[in-house]
Design a protein around this motif. Sequence first.
Motif, PDB file in Angstrom:
ATOM      1  N   THR A 181       4.490  -6.646  -0.920  1.00 47.56           N
ATOM      2  CA  THR A 181       4.481  -6.394   0.526  1.00 47.56           C
ATOM      3  C   THR A 181       5.184  -7.503   1.309  1.00 47.56           C
ATOM      4  OG1 THR A 181       2.259  -7.381   0.630  1.00 47.56           O
ATOM      5  CG2 THR A 181       2.390  -4.980   0.454  1.00 47.56           C
ATOM      6  N   LYS A 200       0.435  -7.680  -5.153  1.00 48.02           N
ATOM      7  CA  LYS A 200       0.486  -7.006  -3.845  1.00 48.02           C
ATOM      8  C   LYS A 200       1.042  -7.917  -2.760  1.00 48.02           C
ATOM      9  CE  LYS A 200      -3.251  -3.536  -3.940  1.00 48.02           C
ATOM     10  NZ  LYS A 200      -4.537  -3.140  -3.308  1.00 48.02           N
ATOM     11  N   HIS A 225      -3.729  -8.149  -7.074  1.00 45.30           N
ATOM     12  CA  HIS A 225      -3.673  -8.484  -5.652  1.00 45.30           C
ATOM     13  C   HIS A 225      -2.660  -9.593  -5.364  1.00 45.30           C
ATOM     14  CE1 HIS A 225      -7.291  -5.993  -5.602  1.00 45.30           C
ATOM     15  NE2 HIS A 225      -6.989  -5.794  -4.336  1.00 45.30           N
ATOM     16  N   GLU A 270      10.303   1.732  -5.559  1.00 47.01           N
ATOM     17  CA  GLU A 270       9.042   1.079  -5.911  1.00 47.01           C
ATOM     18  C   GLU A 270       9.212   0.201  -7.143  1.00 47.01           C
ATOM     19  OE1 GLU A 270       5.763   4.156  -3.980  1.00 47.01           O
ATOM     20  OE2 GLU A 270       5.740   3.794  -6.142  1.00 47.01           O
ATOM     21  N   TYR A 315      -7.192  -9.274   1.339  1.00 45.65           N
ATOM     22  CA  TYR A 315      -7.844  -8.229   0.526  1.00 45.65           C
ATOM     23  C   TYR A 315      -9.274  -8.628   0.166  1.00 45.65           C
ATOM     24  CZ  TYR A 315      -2.886  -7.051  -0.119  1.00 45.65           C
ATOM     25  OH  TYR A 315      -1.558  -6.754   0.071  1.00 45.65           O
ATOM     26  N   LEU A 329       2.755   3.004  -6.030  1.00 43.55           N
ATOM     27  CA  LEU A 329       2.372   1.598  -6.178  1.00 43.55           C
ATOM     28  C   LEU A 329       0.884   1.395  -5.903  1.00 43.55           C
ATOM     29  CD1 LEU A 329       5.322  -0.251  -4.393  1.00 43.55           C
ATOM     30  CD2 LEU A 329       4.751  -0.383  -6.816  1.00 43.55           C
ATOM     31  N   PHE A 330       0.193   0.775  -6.855  1.00 41.83           N
ATOM     32  CA  PHE A 330      -1.202   0.355  -6.718  1.00 41.83           C
ATOM     33  C   PHE A 330      -2.185   1.520  -6.533  1.00 41.83           C
ATOM     34  CE2 PHE A 330       1.498  -3.055  -4.843  1.00 41.83           C
ATOM     35  CZ  PHE A 330       1.379  -3.947  -5.892  1.00 41.83           C
ATOM     36  N   LEU A 362       8.274  -3.798  -7.489  1.00 43.12           N
ATOM     37  CA  LEU A 362       7.250  -4.157  -8.472  1.00 43.12           C
ATOM     38  C   LEU A 362       7.819  -5.078  -9.546  1.00 43.12           C
ATOM     39  CD1 LEU A 362       4.291  -3.688  -9.320  1.00 43.12           C
ATOM     40  CD2 LEU A 362       5.079  -1.727 -10.664  1.00 43.12           C
TER      41      LEU A 362
END
Length: 422
Positions: free
Chosen positions: A293, A289, A286, A158, A360, A10-11, A162
Amino acid sequence: MKTENSRLQLFQAFGIELEYMIVDKDTLDVMPIADQVLASLAGEITNDVTFGNVTWSNELALHVIELKCANPTADLLALATDFEEAVQQMNTILADFNAKLMPTAAHPWMNPETETVRWPHDNAEIYAKYDSIFNCKGHGWSNLQSMHINLPFANDAEFEKLHAAIRVLLPILPALAASSAILDGKDTGFWDKRLDFYRSNQKAVPMLTGQVIPEPVFSEAAYQTQIFDQISEAIKPHDPEGILEPIWLNSRGAIARFDRGAIEIRVLDIQECPNADLAIATFIIHAIKLLVTEQIAPLAAQQSASTEGLAKIFRQVIKHGEHSVIDDANYLQLLGIKSAEEMTATEVWKHLYKRIKKVYGNEIAPWKQQIELLLDEGSLSTRILNTLEANYEHANLKMVYSELCDCLEQNQMLTECLEEAY
């Protein structure tokens, strides 16, 4: 197929694809010469040519050419520079054909019924089959340019996170990226007319697109059963020879590619320059994200979002862009907004931007100027409409879209180009 151990996590890195129109340098009419251009670079007819970190490739329509990173990258800032240099190099090559690249998701006056020329070389059988089923001469097939973002996943765990996050965010992505308000020489009444066509251009086989928002499936096995197998059954009467594969036919707004361990987001109109596209990509990544998370909503809540509810918001946003009023309180809560019953899409994105900056800040800082211009001045559709000032005479359209071609060459957003020009 990549094994789980060889896949990106991921990412870890991203794949970005940008599509542009080839137009006559003087008239700005479309020029169906992508095969000639690629052949001039490779010395033979080819589907793609790679130079360094950048690959140019063909699309279904012969006046469209795609630019993408040759390999996934974590450095989108460097990629923006690579893309800028590649665009300038391509414009130098196109000058020999009296042509240049034009940005935005739709040509403002192209007549697809008379000007569409389909790619006639490798994979022509696939394109011909598509054409026989769907009649690929309409705007929704031959006059649409987009940015695709490919985000990796290493395994089912994942993918689950996602896919859930992307489903939640998809409905409001056009509020950032809409650039297709103008078609047939006039205001269409949609901020994102490309996506309005996208919703219906495969209506002969509705299962291929679904509601654009993907179904709530969160494993490879469930995806195979509920999406790929259903597509296989739906296409059989139209493709008895079995030319078309379900993995190619899946046209949801985000498609799972288990063969390469990635989800590809497809609902983003192309912008006026790579800096704008990469700023939007960074912003979206982001925001995803935050969801993955579980900083703004738990996974279970994200997974419970109904396809119908998300699709309703999506339809509003493609119609009204960033001005859409989102009055689904449950949806707003999924995005961490608990104190409001309704918000415009712009207000939602401003809220997310504040959250992203807190968490971020360093990662998004290089794109501050572009993101804040989008949030303050609106999507590219809004800025095009404002620049046209309701004057859709051909000369005015040509002047504004010529300016957009300059924006692409200079890697500047429309507002920046206009400030320099005047």
